[in-house]
Scaffold this motif. Structure first.
Motif, mmCIF file in Angstrom:
data_model
loop_
_atom_site.group_PDB
_atom_site.id
_atom_site.type_symbol
_atom_site.label_atom_id
_atom_site.label_comp_id
_atom_site.label_asym_id
_atom_site.label_seq_id
_atom_site.Cartn_x
_atom_site.Cartn_y
_atom_site.Cartn_z
ATOM 1 N N MET A 128 76.015 -36.824 -31.689
ATOM 2 C CA MET A 128 75.688 -35.688 -33.411
ATOM 3 C C MET A 128 76.886 -34.791 -33.181
ATOM 4 S SD MET A 128 72.999 -33.134 -34.349
ATOM 5 C CE MET A 128 71.704 -34.664 -34.144
ATOM 6 N N VAL A 129 78.020 -34.692 -33.650
ATOM 7 C CA VAL A 129 78.793 -33.508 -34.000
ATOM 8 C C VAL A 129 78.134 -32.042 -33.101
ATOM 9 C CG1 VAL A 129 80.978 -32.260 -34.720
ATOM 10 C CG2 VAL A 129 80.305 -34.849 -35.375
ATOM 11 N N ASP A 130 78.836 -31.301 -32.070
ATOM 12 C CA ASP A 130 78.180 -30.378 -32.286
ATOM 13 C C ASP A 130 78.754 -28.931 -33.063
ATOM 14 O OD1 ASP A 130 77.980 -31.387 -29.424
ATOM 15 O OD2 ASP A 130 79.129 -30.794 -28.430
ATOM 16 N N SER A 131 79.742 -28.986 -33.723
ATOM 17 C CA SER A 131 79.752 -27.913 -34.698
ATOM 18 C C SER A 131 79.409 -28.010 -36.037
ATOM 19 C CB SER A 131 81.217 -28.117 -35.297
ATOM 20 O OG SER A 131 81.715 -29.197 -36.055
ATOM 21 N N LEU A 132 78.265 -29.174 -36.427
ATOM 22 C CA LEU A 132 77.143 -28.960 -36.995
ATOM 23 C C LEU A 132 75.599 -28.712 -36.867
ATOM 24 C CD1 LEU A 132 77.661 -33.546 -38.438
ATOM 25 C CD2 LEU A 132 79.263 -30.775 -38.892
ATOM 26 N N ILE A 133 75.648 -27.771 -38.309
ATOM 27 C CA ILE A 133 74.087 -27.270 -37.742
ATOM 28 C C ILE A 133 72.967 -28.064 -38.188
ATOM 29 C CG2 ILE A 133 72.476 -25.654 -38.342
ATOM 30 C CD1 ILE A 133 75.315 -24.439 -40.122
ATOM 31 N N SER A 134 71.983 -28.927 -36.544
ATOM 32 C CA SER A 134 70.768 -29.959 -37.100
ATOM 33 C C SER A 134 69.621 -29.145 -37.594
ATOM 34 C CB SER A 134 70.896 -30.350 -35.706
ATOM 35 O OG SER A 134 69.814 -31.309 -35.966
ATOM 36 N N PRO A 135 68.495 -29.381 -38.434
ATOM 37 C CA PRO A 135 67.482 -29.684 -38.840
ATOM 38 C C PRO A 135 66.543 -29.534 -37.445
ATOM 39 C CG PRO A 135 67.922 -31.142 -39.816
ATOM 40 C CD PRO A 135 68.853 -31.072 -39.239
ATOM 41 N N ASP A 136 65.996 -28.556 -37.844
ATOM 42 C CA ASP A 136 64.417 -28.846 -36.580
ATOM 43 C C ASP A 136 63.642 -29.486 -37.306
ATOM 44 O OD1 ASP A 136 65.374 -26.682 -34.751
ATOM 45 O OD2 ASP A 136 65.356 -24.882 -36.657
ATOM 46 N N TYR A 137 63.412 -29.484 -38.525
ATOM 47 C CA TYR A 137 62.616 -30.387 -39.370
ATOM 48 C C TYR A 137 63.275 -30.950 -40.179
ATOM 49 C CZ TYR A 137 58.000 -28.753 -36.718
ATOM 50 O OH TYR A 137 57.344 -27.946 -35.834
ATOM 51 N N ILE A 138 62.600 -32.378 -40.402
ATOM 52 C CA ILE A 138 63.458 -33.161 -41.754
ATOM 53 C C ILE A 138 62.234 -33.615 -42.349
ATOM 54 C CG2 ILE A 138 64.471 -35.113 -42.375
ATOM 55 C CD1 ILE A 138 66.070 -34.469 -39.709
ATOM 56 N N PHE A 139 62.377 -32.901 -44.080
ATOM 57 C CA PHE A 139 61.172 -33.575 -44.521
ATOM 58 C C PHE A 139 61.353 -34.922 -45.682
ATOM 59 C CE2 PHE A 139 59.042 -29.917 -43.605
ATOM 60 C CZ PHE A 139 57.568 -30.650 -42.984
ATOM 61 N N GLU A 140 61.318 -35.959 -45.916
ATOM 62 C CA GLU A 140 61.783 -36.818 -46.720
ATOM 63 C C GLU A 140 60.312 -37.356 -47.782
ATOM 64 O OE1 GLU A 140 64.550 -39.485 -45.869
ATOM 65 O OE2 GLU A 140 65.383 -39.070 -43.723
ATOM 66 N N THR A 141 60.882 -37.164 -48.762
ATOM 67 C CA THR A 141 59.970 -38.127 -49.550
ATOM 68 C C THR A 141 60.229 -38.832 -50.919
ATOM 69 O OG1 THR A 141 57.977 -36.838 -51.750
ATOM 70 C CG2 THR A 141 60.787 -36.204 -51.653
ATOM 71 N N SER A 142 59.545 -40.039 -51.578
ATOM 72 C CA SER A 142 60.062 -40.667 -52.154
ATOM 73 C C SER A 142 58.700 -41.632 -52.504
ATOM 74 C CB SER A 142 60.392 -41.647 -50.929
ATOM 75 O OG SER A 142 61.573 -43.062 -51.567
ATOM 76 N N TRP A 143 58.175 -42.217 -53.413
ATOM 77 C CA TRP A 143 57.410 -43.076 -54.385
ATOM 78 C C TRP A 143 57.845 -44.001 -53.411
ATOM 79 C CZ3 TRP A 143 54.786 -41.552 -57.672
ATOM 80 C CH2 TRP A 143 53.983 -42.808 -58.552
ATOM 81 N N GLU A 144 58.493 -44.772 -52.242
ATOM 82 C CA GLU A 144 58.629 -46.044 -51.238
ATOM 83 C C GLU A 144 57.995 -45.995 -49.961
ATOM 84 O OE1 GLU A 144 61.219 -48.893 -51.994
ATOM 85 O OE2 GLU A 144 61.584 -47.427 -54.121
ATOM 86 N N VAL A 145 57.127 -44.359 -49.575
ATOM 87 C CA VAL A 145 57.217 -43.826 -48.512
ATOM 88 C C VAL A 145 55.340 -45.037 -48.301
ATOM 89 C CG1 VAL A 145 55.843 -42.122 -46.960
ATOM 90 C CG2 VAL A 145 57.658 -41.985 -48.181
ATOM 91 N N CYS A 146 55.496 -45.529 -47.507
ATOM 92 C CA CYS A 146 54.132 -46.796 -47.037
ATOM 93 C C CYS A 146 54.237 -47.373 -48.378
ATOM 94 C CB CYS A 146 52.859 -45.631 -46.754
ATOM 95 S SG CYS A 146 52.961 -44.918 -44.942
ATOM 96 N N ASN A 147 54.741 -47.111 -49.089
ATOM 97 C CA ASN A 147 54.706 -48.282 -50.460
ATOM 98 C C ASN A 147 55.969 -48.899 -50.412
ATOM 99 O OD1 ASN A 147 53.518 -48.367 -53.403
ATOM 100 N ND2 ASN A 147 54.690 -47.346 -54.439
ATOM 101 N N LYS A 148 55.757 -50.325 -50.091
ATOM 102 C CA LYS A 148 56.522 -50.992 -50.006
ATOM 103 C C LYS A 148 57.095 -52.129 -51.713
ATOM 104 C CE LYS A 148 58.475 -54.587 -47.251
ATOM 105 N NZ LYS A 148 58.499 -55.793 -45.890
ATOM 106 N N VAL A 149 58.266 -51.925 -52.679
ATOM 107 C CA VAL A 149 58.145 -52.265 -53.801
ATOM 108 C C VAL A 149 60.105 -52.010 -54.162
ATOM 109 C CG1 VAL A 149 56.221 -50.768 -54.900
ATOM 110 C CG2 VAL A 149 58.355 -49.340 -54.929
#
Length: 559
Positions: free
Chosen positions: A1-22
């Motif tokens: 990772m490039v040091d100059s980039l701001i990195s998140p402490d938490y990442i939330f990802e939402t999708s209709w296909e989380v634990c739902n293989k379609v």
């Protein structure tokens, strides 16, 4: 990772296909999970719809102790029904599954709020719009609750929403929790897919199409509206390929800040003796099914070819693939027998009892079954486009035909009743794959193919095909991937190019084929997530910086 980039402490990802293989988004999220877990251990939380209440979901491992105090608070004080656990994939990230059904009674108020704040037009909604939107809104409420209970303004938080189905939640968070940075990723514009699916020329006239006007014409106003408004209002708008970014610019009036190329992890690709054993098993299984269906005695020298994916007859190039096979069968330059499998789920397929009986008991069979080009019965055989094209072209799968086509209209999940092997376990056995898509924002199927050492043929109307062309070391099928030029008007040329590619490959020596298979796997390594994850870090940085600017602007206005 490039040091100059701001990195998140938490990442939330939402999708209709989380634990739902379609679909393909499942592959995007599930293969990337380990890479993010390595850098943000258990600070990456996926949010998906809970379709399995009261039932066992093999993709989800529920763990009552995870965030137990917050879960109790959310259920007791905020009427949020969630289950928390881990996704049963490599990396095992934390997952929150959301029961969104309680929000249907509030949908009119929710839609009104979305219109007042962001001019999202839900008036023309139909089909799956309500269900997706209530899931999306519920996901936003869940993250709001989680943030206020567990985190604070010092925590850098990113919320990434995938496809139009999750746009409403991202917009909700813009006003409800402005501290959270929002990212929206469209994997295919809803209106672009609709234009292509309705047999309108997409590429020659892309510059002239007005997205809003086409949405009205194709009855796509609400889906287009949520997609467009989310793209314009989030802190960072992204898509998955340069070809889709052109669509976004023309049809959504918004160019992506970052193109998030779709990578993969090769953990699920067998190695060494295991690879060879599984490949041998897959070939034996496919040849056995073919011989029992066709009444033939095809041996291991037979060239096994496949295509697969969602049942989008034109968009996925299924039509031109069948056309190419018909032409191949009549070409005197083809010296080998070819069996081509079309692995495309359709409706509710039922295993053929006559085929299953032959597989279990048949020996010395010399006659074909009736309809010797399909492995499972369909509810409406007469309406199926694959079967109708086979019939229209006069393809009979007779013993004298060099080329046989077999339609496999089911999910290959080890329980289909005929093959009883997973898609990946069967993929190992093919010699060549063909994915001649007309509309394909990225294209995981050809990427998966070469990862399993199976060379592939695709087109330059796919994000994957364009990416392949950008790799300087790539020299066509010799390096594992042949990219055919495709346009709105060269259907026949594409069919002939596929035919010639198969003939050329069939004439290769064993040594040449082994070299091509090796080069295919080497080419696939360029697409590992360790190479592509940098684009996500860039998107996180942009979103976090823009969210900060948005907060400062809001605070100034309040003062």
């Amino acid at each position: 990772m490039v040091d100059s980039l701001i990195s998140p402490d938490y990442i939330f990802e939402t999708s209709w296909e989380v634990c739902n293989k379609v679909g393909g988004i499942y592959t995007v999220l599930s293969t990337r999970a380990k890479t993010l877990q390595d850098s943000h251990k258990d600070k990456v939380i996926f949010i998906g719809p809970d379709f399995w209440i009261g039932k066992d979901n093999p993709l989800f491992i529920e763990l009552d102790y995870l965030y137990k105090p917050w879960k109790l608070h959310a259920e007791t004080n905020e009427n949020l029904s969630v289950r928390i656990g881990r996704w049963n994939i490599i990396g095992e990230p934390i997952v929150i599954l959301v029961d969104f059904t309680s929000f249907f009674s509030m949908k009119n108020e929710i839609y009104t709020e979305a219109w007042n704040h962001f001019q999202v037009d839900s008036l023309h909604a139909y089909g799956d719009y309500d269900e997706a939107s209530m899931f999306s809104y519920a996901s936003g409420k869940v993250v709001e609750s989680f943030y206020k209970y567990n985190l604070n303004r010092k925590d850098r938080v990113v919320y990434q929403a995938h496809e139009w189905m999750t746009g409403l939640g991202a917009l909700y968070l813009q006003t409800a929790v402005p501290e959270i940075a929002t990212i929206f990723t469209t994997h295919a514009t809803s209106i672009g897919r609709s234009i292509a699916g309705n047999l309108k020329p997409l590429y020659d006239y892309l510059f002239a199409y007005n997205g809003d006007q086409m949405a009205q014409e194709l009855n796509m106003e609400s889906k287009h509206s949520i997609e467009k408004q989310t793209a314009h209002h989030v802190d960072c708008f992204t898509t998955v390929s340069d070809i889709t970014n052109k669509e976004c610019k023309e049809l959504l009036d918004k160019e992506a800040e970052v193109v998030l190329k779709n990578g993969f992890e090769d953990d699920f690709v067998p190695k060494g003796k295991s690879f060879l054993a599984k490949r041998k098993k897959a070939r034996a299984k496919m040849l056995n099914v073919a011989n029992k269906l066709l009444g033939t005695n095809l041996d291991d020298d037979t060239l096994l070819v496949c295509t697969s994916g969602r049942y989008e007859f034109k968009n996925k190039g299924i039509d031109v693939f069948i056309e190419s096979l018909n032409r191949l069968n009549n070409d005197i330059n083809l010296k080998k027998n070819v069996v081509a499998f079309i692995n495309v789920p359709a409706g509710t397929p039922i295993p053929r009892k006559d085929l299953v009986e032959r597989l279990n008991n048949g020996n010395g069979i010399t006659d074909s079954l009736e309809f010797p080009y399909i492995t499972h019965w369909l509810d409406s055989m007469s309406d199926d486009r694959v079967l109708n094209m086979i019939k229209y072209l006069g393809i009979r799968n007779s013993k004298d035909d060099k080329v046989k086509i077999i339609f496999v209209p089911c999910y290959l999940d080890e329980n289909d009743g005929v093959f009883d092997l997973s898609y990946y376990d069967l993929l190992l056995g093919y010699d060549l794959s063909v994915y001649p898509s007309y509309y394909e924002p990225w294209g995981y199927t050809p990427l998966e193919s070469i990862a399993f050492h199976v060379p592939t043929v695709t087109t330059d109307l796919t994000g994957f095909g364009l990416w392949i062309q950008s790799i300087r070391t790539q020299h066509g099928l010799e390096d594992g991937v042949k990219v055919i030029h495709r346009s709105d008007n060269n259907y026949i040329e594409v069919a002939d190019a596929i035919k010639e590619s198969i003939i050329s490959f069939s004439n290769k020596s064993e040594e040449e084929i082994e070299h091509i298979r090796h080069r295919a796997a080497v080419t696939a390594e360029h697409a590992l997530w360790k190479h592509f994850i940098k684009y996500y870090y860039k998107a996180y940085d942009i979103a976090l910086r823009n969210a900060k600017k948005r907060q400062l602007k809001s605070e100034i206005l309040i003062k």
